[in-house]
Design an enzyme around this catalytic site. Structure first.
Site, PDB file in Angstrom:
ATOM      1  N   LYS A 126      -2.796 -30.886  20.381  1.00 36.92           N
ATOM      2  CA  LYS A 126      -1.601 -30.435  19.667  1.00 36.92           C
ATOM      3  C   LYS A 126      -1.577 -31.208  18.359  1.00 36.92           C
ATOM      4  CE  LYS A 126       0.974 -29.792  23.946  1.00 36.92           C
ATOM      5  NZ  LYS A 126       1.936 -30.389  24.891  1.00 36.92           N
TER       6      LYS A 126
ATOM      7  N   LYS B   1       3.818 -24.891  35.214  1.00 40.07           N
ATOM      8  CA  LYS B   1       4.328 -26.257  35.237  1.00 40.07           C
ATOM      9  C   LYS B   1       4.479 -26.680  36.697  1.00 40.07           C
ATOM     10  CE  LYS B   1       5.017 -27.109  30.780  1.00 40.07           C
ATOM     11  NZ  LYS B   1       4.249 -28.160  30.072  1.00 40.07           N
TER      12      LYS B   1
HETATM   13 MG    MG Z   1       0.846 -30.250  28.652  1.00 38.68          MG
END
Ligand code: MG
Length: 369
Positions: free
Chosen positions: A262, A163
């Site tokens: 997703k 991240k």
């Molecule tokens: Mg992502």
């Protein structure tokens, strides 16, 4: 099948440690869990938008209300013969993809139960094992991150995802690259930057990353296309692709070379399949992303990831890595070689413990005919 009954739960799943990203910090994962019944058969599914509308405009509390008040009444008592037919019935409602996905995936699980087949067979999956990568959120120090990356390298993970957010970016990624010159890794910016950060991305471009995930705004396609023209590293879209239409536009504009899919974000498995197939036709690589699902949702993601164009190691994790507890009798775990195996049983890959779902529920509702 006729939809006779819907149980809807908003559950709170405590995490082992807080998950830090460009949009904030989550101490728990929040999911919508749906049990859809037809006669004696039922299917369970999980869609995980997190609690607050920080990853996307949806959060679990609002998605729960949308399902109970608007979506469930449109399908209860109806004969619904396909996922496309279900999507059609819900198409009068704009957006609300995670909410729609909870119902749509429950339809697939119910269909798998009725057909007595594993889900991946219904989806047309071909892989016999599913690869996974290692992911690390923003850490307390660079040394701690390097230690964790070292652990992933030693364990043999095929790639690492980090991240990135303002204040935890170029210097950190340079440290990772200089410590691990041959590591396959990419960064996920979670829409934390703007085109004004082009000089930063030009520097990142020199580090040989596999991709830069969602650098710009969560609803943008045009500026991503501009950024992709300016850098050689492939851009991967996550938040910006919420539908098949968004994927088609992103490809037309040249906004990305990779798409993270997703099922929750795109409104369910049928849309995930359609995006996967569209990307395959256009030479765009896909991989399955994660939203800190329990083994219920993670097991569904493994089934989806058996499709052939999921060609980059996926964000699917043994749930014990992130979750203190789970919703299922057995937990999602690695098989041999850091891979997951598709289900061999009909219907739900990981059998749900209804009493656990009820115990972790913040809100619940039942809709019947
Ligand atoms: Mg992502």
């Amino acid at each position: 099948m006729k939809i006779d009954r819907l149980e809807i739960y908003h559950v709170k799943l405590p995490l082992v440690s807080p998950w830090r990203t460009a949009y904030g910090e989550d101490a728990e994962a929040h999911s919508l869990v749906v049990r859809m019944s037809s006669g004696e058969a039922s299917g369970w599914a999980e869609s995980t938008p997190l609690y607050a509308p920080t990853y996307s405009p949806e959060g679990a509390p609002s998605a729960f209300v949308v399902i109970r008040e608007f979506l469930a009444p449109r399908i209860i008592g109806q004969e619904i013969e396909s996922a496309r037919a279900l999507n059609e019935r819900l198409s009068c409602f704009k957006g609300n993809y995670f909410a729609k996905a909870a119902l749509e995936m429950a339809w697939w699980m119910l269909e798998a139960e009725l057909q007595q087949k594993p889900l991946h067979q219904l989806l047309g999956g071909t892989r016999t094992e599913v690869e996974a990568g290692a992911d690390f959120g923003v850490q307390d120090s660079v040394d701690l991150l390097l230690e964790k990356v070292q652990g992933a390298v030693e364990a043999g993970f095929p790639r690492v995802k980090l991240k990135m957010k303002p204040g935890w970016d170029l210097d950190v990624m340079r440290a990772v690259r200089s410590t691990f010159p041959d590591l396959t890794f990419h960064v996920d910016c979670n829409s934390g930057y703007t085109l004004e950060d082009l000089p930063l991305f030009r520097q990142i471009d020199r580090l040989g990353l596999a991709m830069i995930e969602q650098p710009l705004a969560h609803d943008d396609l045009v500026e991503h296309a501009e950024l992709q023209r300016q850098i050689g590293t492939p851009i991967c879209l996550d938040e910006s692709v919420k539908s098949v239409r968004h994927a088609r536009l992103a490809i037309q504009l040249g906004s990305c070379r990779v798409v993270n899919i997703k099922p929750g974000r795109v409104g369910g498995l049928q849309n995930a399949l359609d995006i996967h197939n569209l990307c395959a036709e256009q030479g765009i690589i896909c991989w399955v992303g994660g939203m800190l699902e329990s083994s219920l949702g993670g097991g569904i993601c493994v089934e989806l990831a058996t499709l052939p164009n999921f060609r980059y190691p996926n964000d699917i994790f043994p749930t014990a890595h992130f979750h203190r507890t789970d919703l299922t009798e057995t937990r999602l775990e690695f098989g041999p070689g850091l891979t997951f195996q598709p289900s061999t049983v009909p219907g739900i890959p990981y059998r749900v413990r209804p009493e656990r779902v009820a115990a972790l529920a913040v809100q619940q509702a039942v809709v019947t005919t």
